[in-house]
Design an enzyme around this catalytic site. Structure first.
Site, mmCIF file in Angstrom:
data_model
loop_
_atom_site.group_PDB
_atom_site.id
_atom_site.type_symbol
_atom_site.label_atom_id
_atom_site.label_comp_id
_atom_site.label_asym_id
_atom_site.label_seq_id
_atom_site.Cartn_x
_atom_site.Cartn_y
_atom_site.Cartn_z
ATOM 1 N N SER A 35 0.363 -1.066 -0.228
ATOM 2 C CA SER A 35 -0.166 0.104 0.113
ATOM 3 C C SER A 35 0.599 1.741 0.296
ATOM 4 O O SER A 35 2.010 1.451 0.762
ATOM 5 C CB SER A 35 -1.502 0.352 0.874
ATOM 6 O OG SER A 35 -1.411 -1.219 1.489
ATOM 7 N N HIS A 64 1.149 15.328 -4.305
ATOM 8 C CA HIS A 64 1.855 15.396 -5.878
ATOM 9 C C HIS A 64 1.367 17.471 -4.836
ATOM 10 O O HIS A 64 0.032 17.522 -5.450
ATOM 11 C CB HIS A 64 1.957 15.437 -6.462
ATOM 12 C CG HIS A 64 2.417 13.879 -6.935
ATOM 13 N ND1 HIS A 64 4.357 13.928 -6.774
ATOM 14 C CD2 HIS A 64 1.948 12.773 -6.746
ATOM 15 C CE1 HIS A 64 4.463 12.497 -6.954
ATOM 16 N NE2 HIS A 64 3.031 11.960 -6.899
ATOM 17 N N CYS A 99 -4.284 -2.200 0.533
ATOM 18 C CA CYS A 99 -5.366 -3.723 0.508
ATOM 19 C C CYS A 99 -5.451 -3.772 1.740
ATOM 20 O O CYS A 99 -4.462 -4.230 2.505
ATOM 21 C CB CYS A 99 -4.107 -4.646 -0.475
ATOM 22 S SG CYS A 99 -3.245 -4.032 -2.372
#
Length: 264
Positions: free
Chosen positions: A112, A117, A140
């Site tokens: 994971s 950004h 997950c």
């Protein structure tokens, strides 16, 4: 939804991604440069790391590695890899309700990541400046990254937010039956607290059969002084205030609807 008894690990991948936008009007080139410098410093790599680290705490993830970078002339990015943490699935709350702000929630995660950004930008004509941050929380396991949604929206106060949530893959129960989602969800909005809902106009576009959910948010209240950088509205004429207000509203609606709006 009834608790599933799984065969092995929960292999569903749950991805929450969203863009947040902050809009500003800067009258002169100096003010535009000042806004970009201000917002770039406000959301530098160190601050973003703090926000994402707290996000890991909320969903109960173990941090394996942090990669962060500030860019020239502006922008920053942070990526955190997280690992699974043993958990009793019976302790996981899968119900459809707002997540904590923040509160410890134990998670079971593997392969994971959490990343962000930033994209500050301005145009030399028109005086408009925008700041965009792209955030993705992908896990997950038995818990949904939607549990971190409240915290992230509060930390990144925004004029416009677009959110996507998708569940991919499948997991098997002990009888070999495939399950393509392991929790109930009708709308991303059900995972938001009332104070967030009161601030934004929101619309959903969901594809339930594909386990794809999309919500767009536009701030309800418009106060010109919150959009001016180093200029007070009272310093402007009534006509100037109207022109700037119309310009800002057009910009916000175009971003919200994802298309250019012709001038009338």
């Amino acid at each position: 939804m009834k608790k599933l008894k799984l065969h092995g690990f929960n292999n569903l991948t749950k991805s929450l991604s969203f863009c947040i936008y902050d809009i500003c009007y800067a009258k002169t080139a100096e003010e535009r440069d000042g806004y970009i410098a201000y917002i770039d410093e406000l959301y530098n790599a160190n601050r973003l790391t703090e926000i994402l680290t707290e996000t890991c705490s909320i969903i109960g993830a173990n941090i394996l590695n942090i990669a962060r970078q500030d860019y020239e002339p502006q922008g920053a990015s942070v990526t955190i890899l997280v690992s699974e943490e043993p958990v009793d699935p019976k302790l996981i709350d899968q119900t459809e309700h707002p997540g904590p702000l923040p509160e410890t929630v134990v998670a079971h995660l593997d392969k994971s990541h959490i990343c962000v950004h930033t994209y500050p930008e301005s145009h030399p004509e028109g005086g408009l400046c925008t700041f965009r941050a792209d955030i993705e929380v992908s896990t997950c396991g038995v818990i949904s990254p939607l549990k971190a949604l409240n915290y992230l929206i509060h930390q990144l106060e925004s004029d416009i937010v677009t959110i996507d949530y998708r569940v991919r893959g499948f997991t098997r129960d002990i009888n070999g039956m495939k399950h393509f989602i392991d929790h109930e969800i009708n709308s991303i909005q059900n995972f938001m607290s009332d104070d967030i809902k009161s601030l934004y106009d929101m619309v959903d576009v969901n594809v339930y059969q594909e386990n794809i959910f999309h919500t767009k948010m536009l701030l309800k209240e418009f106060d010109l002084k919150h959009y001016m950088f180093h200029t007070r509205p009272e310093e402007l004429t009534a006509e100037e205030r109207k022109v700037i207000t119309d310009l800002l509203w057009k910009e916000m609606r175009e971003i919200y609807y994802g298309r250019n709006i012709p001038a009338v």
